[in-house]
Enzyme design. Structure first.
Site, PDB file in Angstrom:
ATOM      1  N   PRO A  92       0.816  -1.219   0.000  1.00 54.38           N
ATOM      2  CA  PRO A  92       0.000   0.000   0.000  1.00 54.38           C
ATOM      3  C   PRO A  92       0.848   1.266   0.000  1.00 54.38           C
ATOM      4  O   PRO A  92       2.064   1.197   0.198  1.00 54.38           O
ATOM      5  CB  PRO A  92      -0.777  -0.118   1.310  1.00 54.38           C
ATOM      6  N   GLU A 161       1.843  -8.887 -12.001  1.00 53.85           N
ATOM      7  CA  GLU A 161       0.530  -9.406 -12.393  1.00 53.85           C
ATOM      8  C   GLU A 161      -0.270  -8.314 -13.091  1.00 53.85           C
ATOM      9  O   GLU A 161      -0.341  -7.202 -12.601  1.00 53.85           O
ATOM     10  CB  GLU A 161      -0.212  -9.911 -11.150  1.00 53.85           C
ATOM     11  N   LYS A 220       5.475  -2.786 -15.004  1.00 53.17           N
ATOM     12  CA  LYS A 220       4.208  -2.883 -14.273  1.00 53.17           C
ATOM     13  C   LYS A 220       3.695  -1.487 -13.911  1.00 53.17           C
ATOM     14  O   LYS A 220       2.529  -1.161 -14.154  1.00 53.17           O
ATOM     15  CB  LYS A 220       4.392  -3.736 -13.008  1.00 53.17           C
ATOM     16  N   LEU A 221       4.569  -0.658 -13.356  1.00 54.93           N
ATOM     17  CA  LEU A 221       4.157   0.705 -13.010  1.00 54.93           C
ATOM     18  C   LEU A 221       3.785   1.471 -14.270  1.00 54.93           C
ATOM     19  O   LEU A 221       2.812   2.235 -14.300  1.00 54.93           O
ATOM     20  CB  LEU A 221       5.285   1.439 -12.265  1.00 54.93           C
ATOM     21  N   VAL A 270     -17.096   8.675 -13.798  1.00 53.24           N
ATOM     22  CA  VAL A 270     -16.998   9.490 -12.588  1.00 53.24           C
ATOM     23  C   VAL A 270     -15.549   9.568 -12.101  1.00 53.24           C
ATOM     24  O   VAL A 270     -15.200  10.377 -11.245  1.00 53.24           O
ATOM     25  CB  VAL A 270     -17.954   8.920 -11.516  1.00 53.24           C
ATOM     26  N   CYS A 276      -5.118  -0.196  -7.408  1.00 55.96           N
ATOM     27  CA  CYS A 276      -3.827  -0.128  -8.106  1.00 55.96           C
ATOM     28  C   CYS A 276      -3.481   1.219  -8.727  1.00 55.96           C
ATOM     29  O   CYS A 276      -2.383   1.726  -8.510  1.00 55.96           O
ATOM     30  CB  CYS A 276      -3.768  -1.198  -9.189  1.00 55.96           C
TER      31      CYS A 276
END
Ligand code: NAD
Ligand code: UDX
Length: 480
Positions: A92, A161, A220-221, A270, A276
């Site tokens: 997190p 992933e 991934k980022l 919205v 993620c």
């Protein structure tokens, strides 16, 4: 025999659970054990009611559980026996200390490395499945090496992933690609080959991409940043559409047909939610700042800012349309999950919309087909939303039937694109509501013209609707 007989995954969450279930399904000769610190989560995985909802997941778990798929709190045994260990714990955003509010908190990943180092008595391939900052593999290796026992060697692979919630099983069974990053040493290459052997059980070689470790971590980022950027881009244009009479759906279609742009992920909304996008963007922004690349950091920060703007803009519009006050008005919220086909509410835009309405004194009737009542209450009474949880509890009511949820309310606000909202009996709903009845479509899923004919005032994203609503509703009163 097969190069691998036992796999362990640390972290039985939205990623670990589905990913390992599919590996178990596709590799019946491999024993897969998923461990977690949470006893509750493990007992849910072992029960009839799984801790997460994902289409197709339950069938697979029922098929494999107890055969070659196990959920356990005994990390020691599972780690000791496994040749491959996946780290799939949460990463997190840090809530305190250095990089607070932006950097990824790697304490759980580090905890896994220490756990493995303390237990392992044979060589292990350690796979980073969690999303981590670039160079995280180096930190993991440092922890492992510093606590090493004689004769035990580690290879670290990055294997991010890419599944999306709501379609996890589909994405895992038929992925666009699998990405594996490793060291360019013979040992690293051998580890890559071993992990490839697993995926190659059901995924063709052409779709398995191998890179160096840092490329894999950054990809991934980058993928999440680019996906989120598309949504913020189309959402920024939705504001232009509302101000001009252009229709963002038409614009999206027109630009999406350009094969260089492509048609997916251009749905104005919205705002994006989920565990993620924001977390990984913040992580990227923080990394760029640390690397002394402030312009790059600012560029990606804007994607987040635009998303905040969109959520607030939508909430503001609701309040303005309801004669600039929702104080003591009861409104219905349709959908609380961050997208359809999941019960997940992490960073859901519904929280922001509800918060803004509650701040203005509104009462909310909330309905979502998959989110637990206790989850909605926990989300809306959290310190991020309110400093008066008791007041919030008095202002919200959670419903299990959408038709009950609309009774005596001034407006419906669609926050999640659940299919069932498209097919509902809006004639019946209209009759149950206070007039004038409003519908705010934050997902652009219902038939606006039809609803206007029913009598609703309809407001949506990225399109200025002409407003026959009022006239029609006057007409329908005189018909009665
Ligand atoms: P999650 O919170 O659902 O699951 C993580 C689990 O790890 C929790 O059950 C927690 O109890 C457990 N855990 C934490 N520390 C532990 C430890 N030391 N030992 C044993 N168990 C431990 O998180 P998630 O959504 O599955 O995400 C996991 C990672 O995958 C994150 O890095 C995330 O960024 C990444 N990811 C998530 C998604 C997604 O759609 N959710 C997609 C791609 C990547
Ligand atoms: C995302 C990535 O898609 C996935 O590859 C990664 O592994 C994890 O993060 P997820 O967050 O589960 O997956 O769902 P996604 O389908 O990407 O949707 C994220 C948010 O964007 C949702 O709130 C969704 O409603 C919103 N969205 C998506 C839009 O508003 N418009 C779009 O066109 C697409």
């Amino acid at each position: 025999g097969p190069p691998i007989s036992k796999i362990c995954c640390i972290g039985a969450g939205y990623v670990g659970g589905p990913t390992m279930s599919v590996i178990a399904l596709k590799c019946p000769e491999v024993q897969v054990t998923i461990v977690d610190v949470s006893k509750e989560r493990i007992s849910q995985w072992n029960s009839d009611k799984l801790p997460i909802y994902e289409p197709g997941l339950e069938e697979i778990v029922k098929k494999c559980r107890g055969k070659n798929l196990f959920f356990s709190t005994d990390a020691k045994k599972a780690i000791q026996e496994a040749e491959i260990i996946f780290i799939s714990v949460n990463t997190p955003t840090k809530t305190s200390g250095n990089g607070k509010g932006r950097a990824a908190d790697l304490k759980h990943v580090e905890g896994c490395a220490r756990l493995i180092a303390g237990i392992a008595t044979s060589c292990k391939i350690v796979v980073e499945k969690s999303t981590v900052p670039v160079k995280a593999a180096e930190s993991i290796m440092q922890v492992l090496k510093a606590n090493n026992k004689q004769g035990v060697r580690y290879s670290i692979l990055s294997n991010p992933e890419f599944l999306a919630e709501g379609t996890a099983i589909e994405n895992l069974i038929n992925p666009d690609r699998v990405l594996i990053g490793g060291e360019e040493t013979p040992e690293g290459q051998k580890a890559i080959e071993t992990l490839c052997w697993i995926y190659n059980k059901w995924i063709p070689k052409e779709k398995i991409l191998t890179t160096n470790t840092w490329s894999s971590e950054l990809s991934k980022l980058a993928a999440n940043a680019m996906l989120a950027q598309r949504i913020s881009s189309i959402n920024s244009l939705s504001a232009v559409c509302e101000a001009t009479g252009a229709d963002v759906s038409e614009v999206g279609r027109a630009i999406g047909l350009d094969s260089r742009i492509g048609s997916k992920f251009l749905q104005a909304s919205v705002g994006f939610g989920g565990s993620c996008f924001q977390k990984d963007l913040l992580n990227l922004v923080y990394i760029c700042e640390k690397l002394n690349l402030p312009e790059v950091a600012q560029y990606w920060q804007k994607v987040i800012d635009m998303n905040e703007y969109q959520k607030t803009r939508f909430s503001q519009k609701i309040i303005e349309c309801l004669f600039n006050t929702v104080s003591e008005k009861r409104l219905t919220i349709f959908g609380f999950a961050f997208k359809k086909n999941t019960g997940d509410t992490r960073e859901t835009p519904a929280i922001t919309v509800c918060k803004n309405l509650l701040d203005e004194g509104a009462k909310l009737n909330i309905y979502d087909p998959k989110v637990e009542k206790s989850q909605i209450i926990a989300d809306l009474t959290s310190t991020r939303v309110t400093d008066n949880p008791e007041e919030v509890k008095k202002s919200i009511e959670i419903f299990t039937d959408p038709y009950d949820a609309v009774v005596g309310t001034h407006a419906i606000v669609i926050c999640t694109e659940w299919d069932e909202f498209i097919e509902m009996d809006y004639d019946r709903i209209y009759k149950l509501m206070i007039k004038p009845a409003y519908l705010f479509d934050g997902r652009k899923i219902v038939n606006h013209e039809e609803l206007q004919n029913v009598g609703f005032h309809v407001i949506t994203i990225g399109k200025k609707l002409n407003r026959p609503g009022l006239m029609r509703s006057v007409g329908s009163i005189s018909q009665q």
